[in-house]
Design a protein around this motif. Structure first.
Motif, mmCIF file in Angstrom:
data_model
loop_
_atom_site.group_PDB
_atom_site.id
_atom_site.type_symbol
_atom_site.label_atom_id
_atom_site.label_comp_id
_atom_site.label_asym_id
_atom_site.label_seq_id
_atom_site.Cartn_x
_atom_site.Cartn_y
_atom_site.Cartn_z
ATOM 1 N N VAL B 78 64.358 24.310 49.171
ATOM 2 C CA VAL B 78 65.284 25.075 48.342
ATOM 3 C C VAL B 78 66.539 25.380 49.152
ATOM 4 N N GLY B 79 67.662 25.377 48.475
ATOM 5 C CA GLY B 79 68.908 25.853 49.070
ATOM 6 C C GLY B 79 69.078 27.303 48.669
ATOM 7 N N ALA B 80 68.897 28.213 49.614
ATOM 8 C CA ALA B 80 68.767 29.622 49.234
ATOM 9 C C ALA B 80 70.099 30.349 49.123
ATOM 10 N N GLY B 81 71.181 29.758 49.599
ATOM 11 C CA GLY B 81 72.470 30.451 49.547
ATOM 12 C C GLY B 81 72.644 31.429 50.686
ATOM 13 N N VAL B 82 73.773 32.142 50.675
ATOM 14 C CA VAL B 82 74.074 33.084 51.756
ATOM 15 C C VAL B 82 74.391 34.453 51.187
ATOM 16 N N PRO B 83 74.294 35.508 52.027
ATOM 17 C CA PRO B 83 73.898 35.507 53.431
ATOM 18 C C PRO B 83 72.437 35.109 53.650
ATOM 19 N N PHE B 84 72.074 35.089 54.933
ATOM 20 C CA PHE B 84 70.808 34.468 55.318
ATOM 21 C C PHE B 84 69.584 35.228 54.821
ATOM 22 N N GLY B 85 69.756 36.475 54.425
ATOM 23 C CA GLY B 85 68.629 37.242 53.892
ATOM 24 C C GLY B 85 67.965 36.571 52.699
ATOM 25 N N PHE B 86 68.731 35.813 51.931
ATOM 26 C CA PHE B 86 68.123 35.065 50.827
ATOM 27 C C PHE B 86 67.104 34.059 51.364
ATOM 28 N N SER B 87 67.395 33.478 52.507
ATOM 29 C CA SER B 87 66.465 32.518 53.112
ATOM 30 C C SER B 87 65.210 33.223 53.618
ATOM 31 N N ILE B 88 65.391 34.425 54.179
ATOM 32 C CA ILE B 88 64.230 35.178 54.662
ATOM 33 C C ILE B 88 63.315 35.521 53.487
ATOM 34 N N ALA B 89 63.914 36.027 52.404
ATOM 35 C CA ALA B 89 63.116 36.396 51.228
ATOM 36 C C ALA B 89 62.421 35.167 50.647
ATOM 37 N N ASN B 90 63.129 34.045 50.612
ATOM 38 C CA ASN B 90 62.541 32.800 50.132
ATOM 39 C C ASN B 90 61.365 32.373 50.991
ATOM 40 N N ALA B 91 61.533 32.497 52.292
ATOM 41 C CA ALA B 91 60.475 32.067 53.211
ATOM 42 C C ALA B 91 59.238 32.928 53.043
ATOM 43 N N VAL B 92 59.429 34.232 52.901
ATOM 44 C CA VAL B 92 58.267 35.115 52.726
ATOM 45 C C VAL B 92 57.508 34.722 51.461
ATOM 46 N N GLY B 93 58.271 34.537 50.372
ATOM 47 C CA GLY B 93 57.619 34.160 49.115
ATOM 48 C C GLY B 93 56.897 32.832 49.215
ATOM 49 N N ALA B 94 57.541 31.858 49.825
ATOM 50 C CA ALA B 94 56.972 30.506 49.870
ATOM 51 C C ALA B 94 55.757 30.443 50.799
ATOM 52 N N VAL B 95 55.868 31.068 51.958
ATOM 53 C CA VAL B 95 54.757 30.996 52.923
ATOM 54 C C VAL B 95 53.578 31.855 52.451
#
Ligand SMILES: [Zn+2]
Lengths: 154, 395
Positions: B78-95
């Motif tokens: 997934v391309g989570a967008g910025v800022p990077f917190g979107f990536s952190i939230a995505n990672a928590v959900g996915a993992v």
């Protein structure tokens, strides 16, 4: 807003605003500009105003929205001075160029942003009263703010 | 109001590694993806895993990234967008949900023709952004008479100065703090260029009340991270950094000029949620990473997370100013963006803050290391479309 015989067709509107991302929801705002009316979106069911134009009333979800002219009076809420920016007709960044977000008298939190004309930047301040005025930009009427005659804050 | 307060995956997902290319004004003949790849390779190597263990990708252009790295199979991308917190939230959900087990999250920054004069002279960079929908010629017909986009922070900064009878030098403290910190970060673009308050006040105005030095620095560079279950991270090479809580925040009237007030925007939604989810708050942390895409955003975060009341940032900063190192040191020990932040390490949209937080908690922050750091708070993003926050901790 019901188009009267003097209102431009969609095709004419698209031609006049050829550099604007027009759509079926925001076109009423732009059509108003050609008539020197600042027509903002108002719900005919609950009376709620909103900006920028949306397809439903954020307050009651009614689709009975009417692009309604505002009185054009309000108070400066946000104010910036641009020392640089993209070239634009009538814009002089060396002044520098003022941009004001004005809270309109129609409703708390309803705001419209444009430049302020006819005043020294030193006289501009958050809290000052302004009135809507119209200048010509890119061959079309363009809404701007002017300090109100009463001048004072509120 | 319906603020998210549950946190069923508290501490269950962790950073296993973080890596960076370092940041420069121009990395030369690179592409955005080539920078990302350099950081990704380092992050995988730092975690001490084989690339075949990665089965999740979080970042832009992830098909190309997977192909270039030769990662055999992925189940989540997934391309989570910025800022990077979107990536952190995505990672928590996915993992946590099992969409993937080991995620590679990355963010690459590439100066483009619109935010850098020198970049506009590079025909390949101009071309790289030609297909970007944000670069379309169509506008709203109001030219520069807008407070939309990044200008919104300038506009609300003016409101702050008005409401609290403040002056610009308050923002200057943030710029000086970040620049002082950057002097100890080899990855920072502004290392070697210290800054005084006098320099700040004399700098060219861009949009009053914010100047050149109130805005983050366009750079080339990338950060990358391995994020996995806490359990699995324990078997990797470095100390796991647990994602204790994370959230995002946005209000209904989110357009920049319609935003309700300085007391009700995305940061307030974020703080209410994050405080409910987290057992850790400002009294517990060792290092603090408020977002600083603009100096004013940092001032707002300092107030909104509760270090002081609204309009009281000046008193707080002056009380916690370390004259010897010319920077904020809360209670004499908690640095604020010790890597130099977006203002002086480089405009990473939060990936730099995240990387530095992971490194601080892993004890890998070199001369910037906060002794024994175990907990970090990262309030990220601004007011309108991207407020977010994370709390990180070690075991
Ligand atoms: Zn309604």
């Amino acid at each position: 807003m019901a188009a009267t015989s003097t209102e431009e067709s969609d095709a004419e509107l698209l031609e006049r605003f050829d550099n604007v991302r027009l759509d079926h929801i925001n076109k009423h705002l732009y059509r108003g500009l050609l008539h020197k009316e600042l027509r903002l979106s108002r719900c005919s069911d609950c009376g709620w105003w909103h900006h920028r134009p949306k397809p439903i009333c954020p307050n009651c979800w009614s689709k009975n929205l009417v692009a309604t002219p505002v009185a054009g009076t309000g108070t400066i809420h946000l104010l910036i001075l641009l020392h640089q920016g993209p070239p634009a007709e009538g814009v002089d960044y060396s002044t520098p160029h003022p941009v004001a977000t004005v809270e309109l008298d129609e409703q708390e939190g309803l705001r419209f942003t444009s430049t302020v004309v006819g005043a020294d930047n030193d006289d501009l301040e958050i809290g000052k009263r302004v009135e809507l005025d119209w200048i010509e930009r890119n061959g079309k009427p363009y809404p701007v703010w002017r300090l109100a005659n009463d001048g004072g804050g509120r | 109001m319906s603020i998210a307060k549950r946190n069923p995956n508290k501490d269950q997902v962790a950073f296993a590694s973080a890596a960076t290319t370092g940041f420069t004004r121009s990395a030369g003949e690179v592409t955005q993806a080539s920078l990302a790849l350099d950081a990704c390779v380092k992050a995988i190597e730092a975690a001490g895993i084989d690339k075949s263990e990665v089965n999740g990708l979080i970042g832009a252009n992830n098909g190309y990234i997977q192909a270039a790295l030769g990662i055999p199979e992925v189940n989540y991308y997934v391309g989570a967008g910025v800022p990077f917190g979107f990536s952190i939230a995505n990672a928590v959900g996915a993992v946590a949900s099992g969409q993937c087990d080991v995620a590679l999250a990355y963010h690459s920054i590439y100066r483009n023709a619109s935010n850098s004069r020198s970049a506009s002279n590079d025909p390949f960079r101009a071309r790289a952004f030609a297909s970007n929908p944000n670069a379309q010629a169509l506008g709203d017909g109001f030219g520069p008479d807008t407070v939309g986009g990044a200008v919104g922070y300038t506009a609300w900064a003016s409101r702050y100065l008005h409401e609290y009878n403040e002056s610009r030098d308050l923002f200057g403290y943030i710029a000086v703090n970040d620049r002082s910190n950057a002097q100890r970060n080899p990855a920072a673009v502004m290392r070697g260029e210290p800054l005084t308050m006098e320099d700040y006040l004399n700098t060219r105005m861009i949009r009053w009340p914010l100047s050149m030095l109130d805005m983050d620095v366009p750079i080339d560079g990338a950060d990358a991270f391995i994020i996995t279950t806490t359990e699995r991270a324990r078997d990797m090479k470095l100390k796991p950094v647990l994602i204790h809580a994370c959230t995002n925040g946005q209000v209904a009237q989110n357009e920049e000029d319609q935003t309700p007030s300085l007391t009700h925007h995305g940061q307030h939604v974020t703080v209410e949620s994050l405080r409910a989810k987290s057992d850790i708050w400002i009294d517990d942390i060792d290092v603090f990473f408020p977002y600083d895409g603009f100096t004013f955003i940092t001032v707002s975060w300092i107030e909104n997370v509760g270090w002081c009341g609204l309009g009281e940032a000046r008193g707080f900063i002056e009380d916690n100013w370390d004259k010897e190192t010319n920077r904020i040191l809360i209670k004499g020990r908690i640095p604020v963006n010790p890597h130099g932040g977006a203002l002086s390490e480089g405009g990473t949209q939060g990936s730099g803050h995240t990387r530095e937080a992971v490194h601080q908690l892993q004890g890998l922050a070199g001369e910037r290391q906060v002794p024994g750091a175990t907990k970090a708070l990262l309030p990220m993003g601004g007011f309108f479309f991207n407020a977010q926050g994370s709390v990180l901790r070690t075991e």
